[in-house]
Design an enzyme around this catalytic site. Structure first.
Site, PDB file in Angstrom:
ATOM      1  N   LYS A  45       0.817  -1.218   0.000  1.00  0.00           N
ATOM      2  CA  LYS A  45       0.000   0.000   0.000  1.00  0.00           C
ATOM      3  C   LYS A  45       0.853   1.270   0.000  1.00  0.00           C
ATOM      4  CE  LYS A  45      -1.976   0.239   3.800  1.00  0.00           C
ATOM      5  NZ  LYS A  45      -2.701   0.403   5.055  1.00  0.00           N
ATOM      6  N   ARG A  86      -4.480 -10.192  13.790  1.00  0.00           N
ATOM      7  CA  ARG A  86      -4.429  -8.953  13.010  1.00  0.00           C
ATOM      8  C   ARG A  86      -5.273  -9.056  11.748  1.00  0.00           C
ATOM      9  NH1 ARG A  86       1.146  -8.997  14.153  1.00  0.00           N
ATOM     10  NH2 ARG A  86       1.903  -9.094  12.006  1.00  0.00           N
ATOM     11  N   ARG A 115      10.318 -10.854  14.008  1.00  0.00           N
ATOM     12  CA  ARG A 115       9.718  -9.871  14.913  1.00  0.00           C
ATOM     13  C   ARG A 115       8.814 -10.599  15.900  1.00  0.00           C
ATOM     14  NH1 ARG A 115       9.910  -4.654  12.957  1.00  0.00           N
ATOM     15  NH2 ARG A 115      10.830  -4.603  10.885  1.00  0.00           N
ATOM     16  N   ARG A 152       9.347 -12.401   6.982  1.00  0.00           N
ATOM     17  CA  ARG A 152      10.091 -11.209   7.387  1.00  0.00           C
ATOM     18  C   ARG A 152      11.102 -11.544   8.474  1.00  0.00           C
ATOM     19  NH1 ARG A 152       5.531  -6.523   7.795  1.00  0.00           N
ATOM     20  NH2 ARG A 152       5.052  -7.576   9.740  1.00  0.00           N
ATOM     21  N   ARG A 161     -11.298   4.525   9.133  1.00  0.00           N
ATOM     22  CA  ARG A 161     -11.122   3.266   9.836  1.00  0.00           C
ATOM     23  C   ARG A 161     -12.426   2.646  10.322  1.00  0.00           C
ATOM     24  NH1 ARG A 161      -5.774   3.596  13.263  1.00  0.00           N
ATOM     25  NH2 ARG A 161      -7.085   4.365  14.940  1.00  0.00           N
TER      26      ARG A 161
END
Ligand SMILES: [Zn+2]
Length: 222
Positions: free
Chosen positions: A14, A167, A156, A123, A89
């Site tokens: 994005k 999430r 992470r 990641r 949101r």
């Protein structure tokens, strides 16, 4: 004047796509998350507020995000328009936004949850210098070891299957109703976020009836 909203799950590219559009069309890129981060780093009053909320393990509230966006847009430095990321949101903000700003289009970068999982779980972060890696796109020369400082790469803390599932669920719960509101007004272009960044950008432009991307400076004939 062009006014766009860009929406997409984390890992959908994005920020990259919004940045490309903004640079080429002279739009102001308003990334709500970046504004929060900037304020925290620069120890502003707002930053202190955000830091307190996060220290309590809470998410920054919708009202705070709304205030940020309203203040930012009130600066009226967006002569050619804006592209906004991280807002609206919720349904109420989406209705308010539509009434106030006469949006030209909503770009929805669509990435299946399975692909988000694949990308996010690949990641890695250097435990020494903090450099970011992605084992799919930018893997280190020596597996598990930072190219810059040689320290071990780690995941992470919140990039686990479980945390990501939470999430993703929150993302859909919040975003799907907002998309539905925009879709009722026929503003939404849904773009497949799996191809390369240039292909995605070309697709966005075609769908919004924008001119094709200018070649990057230095590329092609002079
Ligand atoms: Zn390192």
């Amino acid at each position: 004047m062009r006014k766009y909203v860009i929406m997409g799950v984390q890992g959908s590219g994005k920020g990259t796509q919004a940045g490309m559009l903004a640079a080429d069309l002279d739009l102001v890129h308003i990334a709500v998350g970046d504004i929060f981060r900037w304020n925290v780093q620069h120890h502003t009053k707002l930053g202190a507020q955000v830091r307190r909320i996060m220290a309590d393990g809470l998410l920054v509230g919708d009202d705070l995000a709304e205030g940020i966006v309203r203040d930012r847009l009130a600066q009226h430095d967006w002569n050619y328009g804006f592209i906004i990321d991280g807002f609206p949101r919720n349904e109420r903000q989406a209705e308010f936004f539509l009434e106030s700003y006469d949006i030209d289009g909503v770009i929805h970068l669509d990435l299946p949850d399975s692909e988000v999982r694949r990308r996010v779980l690949a990641r890695r972060l250097c435990s020494g210098c903090g450099m970011d890696y992605n084992l799919l796109a930018s893997s280190p020369h020596v597996p598990g070891q930072c190219d810059v400082c040689g320290a071990p790469l780690v995941r992470r803390e919140d990039d686990t299957e479980e945390a990501l599932a939470v999430r993703l669920r929150e993302y859909h719960e919040k975003t799907d109703p907002v998309l539905a509101i925009f879709a009722r007004k026929e503003y939404v272009v849904t773009v497949d976020a799996r191809p390369s960044r240039d292909e995605i950008q070309a697709d966005i432009r075609q769908r919004l009836r924008l001119p094709p991307c200018q070649p990057a400076v230095g590329a092609g004939a002079r």
